[in-house]
Design an enzyme around this catalytic site. Structure first.
Site, short mmCIF file in Angstrom:
data_model
loop_
_atom_site.label_atom_id
_atom_site.label_comp_id
_atom_site.label_asym_id
_atom_site.label_seq_id
_atom_site.Cartn_x
_atom_site.Cartn_y
_atom_site.Cartn_z
CB SER A 59 -0.88 -0.04 1.26
OG SER A 59 -1.39 1.23 1.57
CB THR A 60 1.95 3.79 -2.07
OG1 THR A 60 1.03 3.56 -3.13
CG2 THR A 60 3.14 2.90 -2.27
N GLY A 61 0.12 4.89 0.84
CA GLY A 61 -0.82 5.91 1.31
C GLY A 61 -0.15 7.27 1.36
CD GLU A 63 -1.18 11.04 7.22
OE1 GLU A 63 -1.56 10.78 8.35
OE2 GLU A 63 -0.94 12.18 6.79
CB ALA A 64 2.21 4.84 6.28
CE LYS A 79 0.87 2.54 8.92
NZ LYS A 79 -0.43 2.38 9.60
CD GLU A 147 0.36 -11.95 13.12
OE1 GLU A 147 -0.16 -13.04 12.90
OE2 GLU A 147 0.01 -11.21 14.06
CG ASP A 191 -8.93 6.31 10.56
OD1 ASP A 191 -10.04 6.67 10.12
OD2 ASP A 191 -7.92 6.21 9.84
CG ASP A 207 -4.19 2.92 9.79
OD1 ASP A 207 -3.19 3.43 10.31
OD2 ASP A 207 -4.80 3.41 8.83
N1 LIG Z 1 -0.27 -6.28 9.05
C1 LIG Z 1 -0.72 -6.22 7.78
N2 LIG Z 1 -0.88 -7.35 7.05
C2 LIG Z 1 -1.31 -7.30 5.78
N3 LIG Z 1 -1.60 -6.18 5.12
C3 LIG Z 1 -1.46 -5.01 5.78
C4 LIG Z 1 -1.02 -4.96 7.14
N4 LIG Z 1 -0.96 -3.68 7.53
C5 LIG Z 1 -1.37 -2.96 6.46
N5 LIG Z 1 -1.68 -3.74 5.40
C6 LIG Z 1 -2.14 -3.32 4.08
O1 LIG Z 1 -1.84 -1.95 3.88
C7 LIG Z 1 -3.04 -1.16 3.85
C8 LIG Z 1 -2.84 0.16 4.56
O2 LIG Z 1 -2.49 -0.08 5.89
P1 LIG Z 1 -2.83 0.98 7.03
O3 LIG Z 1 -2.14 0.54 8.29
O4 LIG Z 1 -4.30 1.17 7.10
O5 LIG Z 1 -2.09 2.29 6.51
P2 LIG Z 1 -2.60 3.75 6.13
O6 LIG Z 1 -2.17 4.58 7.29
O7 LIG Z 1 -1.90 4.09 4.88
O8 LIG Z 1 -4.11 3.71 6.00
C9 LIG Z 1 -4.08 -2.06 4.48
O9 LIG Z 1 -5.37 -1.76 4.05
C10 LIG Z 1 -3.65 -3.43 4.02
O10 LIG Z 1 -4.04 -3.67 2.70
MG LIG Z 2 -5.60 2.77 6.98
#
Ligand SMILES: Nc1ncnc2c1ncn2[C@@H]1O[C@H](COP(=O)(O)OP(=O)(O)O)[C@@H](O)[C@H]1O
Ligand SMILES: [Mg+2]
Length: 258
Positions: A59-61, A63-64, A79, A147, A191, A207
Site C-alpha cells: 500500500s502506498t498511502g 502518510e505511510a 510500515k 506480523e 479511525d 492502523d
Molecule cells: N499487518 C498487515 N498485514 C497485511 N496487510 C497489511 C497490514 N498492515 C497494512 N496492510 C495493508 O496496507 C493497507 C494500509 O495499511 P494501514 O495501516 O491502514 O495504513 P494507512 O495509514 O496508509 O491507512 C491495508 O489496508 C492493508 O491492505
Molecule cells: Mg488505513
C-alpha cells in the site's frame, strides 16, 4: 556516509540473506522515495537481522508506505511513515492529550517518530487485551514492523472489499473488539471503518497510529465516530444496534469526561 553509500550498504545487508520474495526487485525502484534518515533506519533494522528482505509495496498511502518483508523466513509488514508528506497538524491533535506522549518535542521528525512508537504501543496493548490485530514486532524511528496478515504473499482484503459469509457474526465480533479495546486496553481506535479492518479467518483491526487512550479529551467523540462508521457499513448487510445503545454498552462502567 552519503546516500549512495547508505543504499549500497542496505542492499548488501538485505542481499546477503537472499531475497526470496516475489517482488523483491520493486523495492530497488522505490528506495528513491525515501529520505536518508529512513534508509538509515532500514539499514539498522537489516543490520540487526530484524529485517532480512524487503519486497513489493502492499500500500502506498499519503502518510505511510507499506511493504511486504521477511524476517527469518517469516513474512512481515514494514510500515514506513513518510516524513515528507505527513499531516503534522492532525498528528499533533492526536498526540496532545495523551499522557504517554506529553514530552514529545513539536518538531516534524520527533512527531513522526512518536507516532510510530504510538502505533507500536497501541497494537501491543490491543493484542495484550486479546483483540485480533497484527502483532507488533519492532520499531525504529519512522519504521514499524508487524506480523503479516494474509495468505501466501497476499494480504487479507479490507472489509470493504471482502466477501462476508456471515456479516452478522463479523459485525458482533467487531463490536466485541471495540468493547474490549475500550474497557480492557483503555483505547479508542479513532479511525475505525471498513478500510482499517482486514478480513481473514476473522476480522482484524489495523492502523492504530491515531488510537488514543481514554484520557484524551476527545476520546468519546472518536468513539462516537467509530460506532457511526461501523454501523453505516453494516446496516446494508445485517441488523445493527442503535449508535446510542452501543455507546452505552461499550462505555458501561467507565468514568466519562463531563
Ligand atoms: N499487518 C498487515 N498485514 C497485511 N496487510 C497489511 C497490514 N498492515 C497494512 N496492510 C495493508 O496496507 C493497507 C494500509 O495499511 P494501514 O495501516 O491502514 O495504513 P494507512 O495509514 O496508509 O491507512 C491495508 O489496508 C492493508 O491492505
Ligand atoms: Mg488505513
Amino acid at each position: 556516509m552519503d546516500r549512495d553509500e547508505i543504499q549500497s550498504r542496505l542492499d548488501r545487508e538485505l542481499h546477503s540473506h537472499g531475497a526470496r520474495l516475489k517482488d523483491a526487485d520493486q523495492w530497488k525502484v522505490r528506495q528513491d522515495v525515501f529520505d536518508e534518515a529512513t534508509l538509515i533506519a532500514l539499514y539498522r533494522l537489516a543490520n540487526k537481522k530484524i529485517i532480512s528482505s524487503i519486497g513489493g509495496a502492499l500500500s502506498t498511502g499519503k502518510e505511510a508506505n507499506i511493504f511486504l518483508g521477511e524476517k527469518d523466513g517469516q513474512l512481515i509488514v514494514i510500515k514506513i511513515y513518510m516524513i515528507r508528506t505527513a499531516n503534522f497538524k492532525a498528528m499533533t491533535d492526536y498526540l496532545d492529550g495523551d499522557p504517554r506522549f506529553a514530552n514529545v518535542r513539536r518538531i516534524k521528525k520527533e512527531i513522526i517518530f512518536a507516532w510510530t512508537r504510538k502505533e507500536y504501543s497501541n497494537l501491543m496493548r490491543a493484542q495484550e487485551a486479546g483483540i485480533a490485530v497484527p502483532k507488533p514486532l519492532a520499531f525504529n524511528r519512522n519504521i514499524l514492523l508487524m506480523e503479516f496478515l494474509g495468505k501466501d504473499e497476499k494480504p487479507y482484503p479490507q472489509l470493504r472489499l471482502a466477501m462476508m459469509e456471515d456479516a452478522e457474526k463479523i459485525y458482533h465480533l467487531i463490536l466485541e473488539y471495540m468493547e474490549i479495546l475500550c474497557k480492557k486496553a483503555r483505547l479508542i481506535h479513532a479511525d475505525l471503518s471498513e478500510y482499517n479492518i482486514l478480513l481473514g479467518d476473522r476480522p482484524y483491526l489495523i492502523d492504530m497510529g491515531q488510537s488514543v487512550t481514554l484520557d484524551h479529551p476527545r476520546a468519546m467523540q472518536f468513539l462516537i465516530r467509530d460506532i457511526a462508521n461501523v454501523n453505516r457499513f453494516f446496516k446494508s448487510y445485517c441488523d445493527t444496534i442503535a449508535d446510542k445503545e452501543l455507546f452505552g454498552k461499550i462505555t458501561e462502567g467507565i468514568i466519562q469526561e463531563p
